[in-house]
Structures are given as C-alpha cells and as structure tokens.
Design a protein around this motif. Structure first.
Motif, PDB file in Angstrom:
ATOM      1  N   GLN A 136       0.799  -1.262  -0.175  1.00  0.00           N
ATOM      2  CA  GLN A 136       0.067   0.038   0.067  1.00  0.00           C
ATOM      3  C   GLN A 136       0.789   1.176   0.078  1.00  0.00           C
ATOM      4  N   GLU A 137       2.153   1.189   0.090  1.00  0.00           N
ATOM      5  CA  GLU A 137       3.255   2.414   0.184  1.00  0.00           C
ATOM      6  C   GLU A 137       2.925   3.136  -1.241  1.00  0.00           C
ATOM      7  N   ARG A 138       2.737   4.356  -1.257  1.00  0.00           N
ATOM      8  CA  ARG A 138       2.466   5.217  -2.507  1.00  0.00           C
ATOM      9  C   ARG A 138       3.827   5.652  -2.831  1.00  0.00           C
ATOM     10  N   LEU A 139       3.885   5.459  -4.555  1.00  0.00           N
ATOM     11  CA  LEU A 139       4.898   5.959  -5.181  1.00  0.00           C
ATOM     12  C   LEU A 139       4.659   7.053  -6.170  1.00  0.00           C
ATOM     13  N   PRO A 140       5.559   8.046  -6.242  1.00  0.00           N
ATOM     14  CA  PRO A 140       5.492   8.896  -7.515  1.00  0.00           C
ATOM     15  C   PRO A 140       5.503   8.449  -8.740  1.00  0.00           C
ATOM     16  N   VAL A 141       4.672   8.732  -9.638  1.00  0.00           N
ATOM     17  CA  VAL A 141       4.742   8.031 -10.843  1.00  0.00           C
ATOM     18  C   VAL A 141       4.430   9.024 -11.940  1.00  0.00           C
ATOM     19  N   ARG A 142       4.540   9.047 -13.178  1.00  0.00           N
ATOM     20  CA  ARG A 142       4.285   9.984 -14.233  1.00  0.00           C
ATOM     21  C   ARG A 142       3.507   9.123 -15.417  1.00  0.00           C
ATOM     22  N   THR A 143       2.508   9.484 -15.818  1.00  0.00           N
ATOM     23  CA  THR A 143       1.786   8.658 -16.790  1.00  0.00           C
ATOM     24  C   THR A 143       2.338   8.924 -18.197  1.00  0.00           C
ATOM     25  N   GLU A 144       2.636   8.017 -18.843  1.00  0.00           N
ATOM     26  CA  GLU A 144       3.336   8.193 -20.266  1.00  0.00           C
ATOM     27  C   GLU A 144       2.426   7.883 -21.477  1.00  0.00           C
ATOM     28  N   LEU A 179       3.693   3.811 -17.635  1.00  0.00           N
ATOM     29  CA  LEU A 179       3.962   4.988 -16.740  1.00  0.00           C
ATOM     30  C   LEU A 179       5.423   4.654 -16.422  1.00  0.00           C
ATOM     31  N   ALA A 180       5.700   6.001 -15.860  1.00  0.00           N
ATOM     32  CA  ALA A 180       7.373   5.930 -15.402  1.00  0.00           C
ATOM     33  C   ALA A 180       7.345   6.086 -13.864  1.00  0.00           C
TER      34      ALA A 180
END
Length: 211
Positions: free
Chosen positions: A29-37, A79-80
């Motif tokens: 459940q830990e949240r990660l920063p992502v960027r949609t590609e 996503l990245a």
C-alpha cells in the motif's frame, strides 16, 4: 491451551513477496510518485486534484506499490515510476556516511522492503540503490542486535522507535533469544522433550521386534 487467532506469516525476502504476510500487504500500500506516459481514459477519479474525466499523458501522481507494479511494463511504456526521496542520491550519501544516525521509521517503516521492490522498475540508479540497502543493513545490524542483548527486562520503546520493520523483527528475535538464555541460566527453561516423530518411530521399532 494457548491459541492464537492469527499465526504470523513472515514477509518475503528481497524482491519476493509473501501473499499471506500482513507486513507485505501493508508494504504493497506504500505510495510511489509516478508519471503517466499515456492517457488513461475515464480514470480521472484516481487523481483527486483533477476535474477531468481522463488522466492525460504526463500527469504526475501517486499510486500504491501494487498498482504501480501492475501497470508498469518495460515494452509498453504506460507509466514511469520515480524514486522516493529516501532512495535518491542525496539520501544515499547520508546512509553511506553513517546509517546509524537516520531514523528509518520516520523515513518510511518499510525502508528495506520498499527499496527492494523499487528494483522491479528500470533505473540506472538500481545498482547504487541495492548497494546502499545492503550497506545500510550491515551498518545498522550490529547496533540493533547489541541493543537487543543489553535491554533485558527494560523498556525498549525508545530503542525501537527509530527502526525499520525488518530491524524491529530482528530486535524482537534477539530479545527472545536473550530471554530464553536467561531463563535457562536460572533453571526456568522447560524440560526438553522428544519430538513426536521420534516417539512414533520408537513405537514402530518396538512393534517390529515384538513376537
């Protein structure tokens, strides 16, 4: 007879996960920063700061680890995944200098577990992350175990509040071993008994030699 409603299941090791471990469930459940590609149609509700129906390409957001792993593909760039700050070069320099000064619980209660999971995602920094995880564990291990052995029948809350979940488990294991040894020294240890497998084997041997 003492019974437990839940028998603890050990978490996975390294990049592996144990489906039945509560620690691994919480870790996922830990949240990660992502960027949609790529654009995500009709999923705008996942991004609270957006009023649009879709998630456009290039949107920065946070997703839980389990969802990030499910959407991440090496061939098809959906996503990245970006590194959480605690695994970036600045913090790696701090850990490599003196890992014992860092409050790992404050930085994230699953520092080792999440760091290992980050290796699932392609990054040129992965070798450095893996090396820092290993050296941090080695650098803090002796102090953790020494503390567990020198805190017999004492309040250890102040000692463990700075530890990662893995280190807390090691600390608890060290204390359990110490308590068992102290009980043995005082003659309070329970008497050793033969295993049921050994007893059953003896019974079969006796039955074989009887006429």
């Amino acid at each position: 007879m003492d019974t437990q409603s839940y028998l603890p299941v050990e978490p996975g090791v390294g990049m592996e996960e144990n489906y039945f471990s509560l620690d691994d469930i919480l870790l996922s459940q830990e949240r990660l920063p992502v960027r949609t590609e790529t654009a995500f149609p009709r999923l705008g509700f996942l991004e609270r700061s957006s009023d649009t129906q879709d998630i456009p390409e290039g949107t920065k957001m946070e997703l839980p680890l389990w969802l990030s792993k499910g959407l991440y593909e090496k061939k098809r760039r959906v996503l990245a995944v970006e590194l959480p700050k605690v695994y970036k070069e600045g913090w790696r320099t701090v850990f490599n200098a003196d890992p014992n000064v860092v409050d790992l619980h404050k930085m994230g209660p699953y520092y080792y577990g999440l760091g290992s999971q980050m290796l699932h995602f392609e990054s040129p920094e992965n070798p450095d992350i893996a090396q820092t995880l290993l050296q941090t564990f080695i650098g803090r291990f002796r102090r953790t175990m020494d503390s567990s052995q020198n805190a017999y029948n004492e309040d250890t809350s102040a000692l463990v509040e700075r530890l990662d979940c893995l280190e807390k488990a090691l600390f608890k294991s060290g204390q359990s071993g110490l308590n068992g040894f102290q009980s043995w020294e005082k003659g309070q240890a329970s008497q050793l008994t033969a295993s049921s497998l050994v007893l059953n084997y003896r019974k079969r041997k006796i039955a074989d030699v009887q006429p």
